[in-house]
Design an enzyme around this catalytic site. Sequence first.
Site, PDB file in Angstrom:
ATOM      1  CB  SER A 178      10.675   6.843   1.014  1.00 42.51           C
ATOM      2  OG  SER A 178      11.978   6.328   1.243  1.00 42.51           O
ATOM      3  CB  THR A 179      10.635   2.056   0.478  1.00 45.30           C
ATOM      4  OG1 THR A 179      11.789   2.432   1.212  1.00 45.30           O
ATOM      5  CG2 THR A 179      10.791   0.628  -0.021  1.00 45.30           C
ATOM      6  CG  HIS A 204      13.446   9.476   0.596  1.00 47.54           C
ATOM      7  ND1 HIS A 204      12.832   8.916   1.686  1.00 47.54           N
ATOM      8  CD2 HIS A 204      13.366  10.826   0.780  1.00 47.54           C
ATOM      9  CE1 HIS A 204      12.407   9.882   2.498  1.00 47.54           C
ATOM     10  NE2 HIS A 204      12.717  11.045   1.960  1.00 47.54           N
ATOM     11  CG  MET A 297      10.925   2.381   7.053  1.00 47.33           C
ATOM     12  SD  MET A 297      12.203   1.100   7.032  1.00 47.33           S
ATOM     13  CE  MET A 297      12.356   0.778   8.800  1.00 47.33           C
ATOM     14  CG  ASP A 300      11.553  13.062   4.843  1.00 46.34           C
ATOM     15  OD1 ASP A 300      11.470  14.150   5.454  1.00 46.34           O
ATOM     16  OD2 ASP A 300      11.993  12.957   3.677  1.00 46.34           O
TER      17      ASP A 300
END
Length: 358
Positions: A178-179, A204, A297, A300
Site C-alpha cells: 500500500s503506502t 492499493h 498502513m 489488509d
Amino acid sequence: MSKVRVLVIDDSASVRQTLVSILSADPDIEVIGVASDPFVAARRIQEEIPDVITLDVEMPRMDGITFLRKLMSQRPIPVVMCSSLTEAGSETLMQALDAGAVDVILKPRIGAADFLAEQADRICDVVKAAAKARLGARRSARSSTDPAQKLTADAMLPPPRPRAMAHTTEMVACLGASTGGTEALRTVLEVLPANAPGIIVVQHMPESFTAAFAKRLNTLCEVEVKEAQDGDPVLRGHVLIAPGDRHMMLERRGARYHVSVRTGPPVSRHRPSVDVLFRSAARAAGANAMGVIMTGMGDDGARGLLEMKEAGAVTVAQDEASSIVFGMPKEAIGRGAAQKVLALEQIAREIMAVDAAR
C-alpha cells in the site's frame, strides 16, 4: 494522540473547500491552512510546518512537481499529490512518486468537488497514512487507531482448506503493498531476472493509475510487467498488477494458473484487496505459493498471509527499517503470519531462492 496537521495546496477554490471540509470532519485531522499556489504555500510553511501536504499538480506560477522537488531537497514533508483522472495525469503522478510523494488522490477534471466528497474515507486514510511515512531515512512514527469494522475476504470467496495442495513444479509469488509500495515494488521487481517465477501484485492504487504504473515498471525490469486482465495466465518471467478498483484472484486450471479480475465490495476497506489475493492463493496454490506483505498502513493482507502460511505457502513480511509505513507488515508479523521478516533489498533474492529450492 495529537492530530495530523494538514496544509491544502490547490488552485481551485472549490477543491480547497471540499478537501478542507472532508479532512476537518475527521477527528484525527486538523487543517492548519490552505494555499492557492506553491509561493503562498512556501510562506505558510515558514510560519508552521505541517505534518502532511496535499498538493495539486497543475497550478499557476509553479507546477506541483517542481514544488515537490524543491520541498524534498530543502525541507522534506510527507506529500499527497492530487491530480486529474487522465492517462497523462497518471504519467505525471509517476514522476511525483519518483520525486518523493507518498501517495496520490485522483480527481476528474469535471465535478472534482463531488467526486472528492464521495472519496472522503479514502482521502482521510491516505492523509493519515502519509503522516506515518518515513522520508529520507523514513524514521518517524505516529500511533493510529484501528479502522472501523470492515469486510473480510469472505465477501469475495470462502476460506481455504489448510494444506489442500501438494507441491508441483511451478511456484507463484503474490506481493501485496500500500503506502510506499510503488517505490518498494520497483526495488524488488527491477532486480528480478527474466526467468523469475510468475508474480501477481496487489498495490492499493486508484483506478486508471495502475496501467501507467505497470507500463513504467515494464521499461525498468527484465521481467514483463502489465496490468492484469481477467483470464491472464500466470507465466514465468511475467508480473501481473491488479487494476485499480478491481479485485484480483489466483485460480487454477489443471497445472496452470491464471487470474480472475472482478468487481465486488471493498475488502479491508480496499479494492483491490491484498487479503482477497492472498486467500485466493491459499485456495488455488497452497504450498506452491509464496506470499510477501510489504509497506502500507492498516491490516489488509495480514489475515490472508496467515491463511497462505496455514496452507503451506512460504510467507515473508518486509521489515520495519525498510518500510515507509510499517502497518501491514507489522500486523501480519503480530498474527504469526510471516515465516521470515526481511529488508526490502532481500525480498527479490528470497523469491528466487524459494523458486530454486523447489
